[in-house]
Design a protein around this motif. Sequence first.
Motif: not given
Length: 418
Positions: A207, A253-254, A256, A258-259, A398-399, A401-402, A404-405
């Motif tokens: 994660d 990362t933020t 939160e 996020e990458l 994390t990757e 999720a990036f 997917e955005r």
Amino acid sequence: MTGEPETAGTPLTAVEQVFRESSGRAVAVLTRLLGDIDAAEEAVQDAFTTAVARWPAEGVPPSPAGWIVTTARNRAIDRLRRESSRDVRHRAAALLHDPDPPPEEGAVRDDRLRMLFTCCHPALAPAARVALTLRLVGGLTTAEIAHAFLVPEATMAQRLVRAKTKIRAARIPYRVPAEADLPDRLGGVLAVVYLVFTEGHTASTGDRLVRPDLCAEAVRLGRELAELMPDEPEVLGLLALMLLVESRRPARTTPEGELVPLAEQDRRRWDTALVAEGQDLVRRCLRRGAPGPYQVQAAIQAVHSDAPTAADTDWRQVLALYDQLLVLAPSPVVALNRAVAVGEVEGPAAALALVEELDLPRHHLRAAVRADLLRRLGRPEAAAAAYGEAIELAGNATERAFLERRRAAVSPRSGAAS
């Protein structure tokens, strides 16, 4: 035996954390004490199994890593005492009465650095040297090493078994290399340190984007190597490369988690001390006039660190350096990174043509780069499909999720395509 604690499928516990941070050191220390890699791995595995059973009820000890080493040593003594051989029982008695023998004489005094050079013995195949050292020094799992080598996990497991069998069959000793042997072992050692750092910079699974323990260990080993071999420019180049990349970690990362890609990072958050140290090492390498792959990669990162904003990046210089790197160390991954630079200098169409020709199957970064180029070319449906491929191949949450955005942003159904 995997050498990994039996806690798969559970949240990250204190035991798992200590395993990731300290298993390599524990195996290295026990190998020095026992003189046997397999026995050291078994003893460390026993210690972590004991920790799994006891720590939840008794609490985490004040020095978890020290507890693991001490418990592993005691388990090894118990095992040796049970052996029928008189020589083996004498070894147990010696270990019991001399728990902290003086370090060996020689150039390499650090246990993990000693293990590094030992695993990079020329009797082992180059790929086996790197894989075995990642396992024994870096503490990486078999799956993580397989990802780094772009091979199936079962293939890597067999490779690790064969490497340890070779050590036993060839009677490769665990010892400090002589000064004259160090340069011949250097290539494999540098490759190992860099792969440990790469896995720490972007974890292949899990994660979390970053594994700071692996980054710190790789940088520490890099500093040890630079102190040990200060006249080797590739050693300095690797250290510079790692420092410059590590300098960006606060901005990757933020809050939160996020990458944040390089082009969007707040460069004010970069570690200026690491940037300055890395750039100074690059200048020292340039003065030597003997460029190698790690030095060129460090120079590329120095160009990025020189730019106050992403728009100020000297992409022509970056491309020229990738041209040089492709000559020194040709590989599909280098060609992929060069294509990114081509996209900035000559445009996305030229870069896409290069990416389409790359033989880099089942690599999420190729799919991600291709998706971004398609997005820039105004082909949202193709870009969304490519992002989907990258999401399927990426092992890090994390990757994923990036990506997917990014896919959502170009999907025609979202109404956000341009």
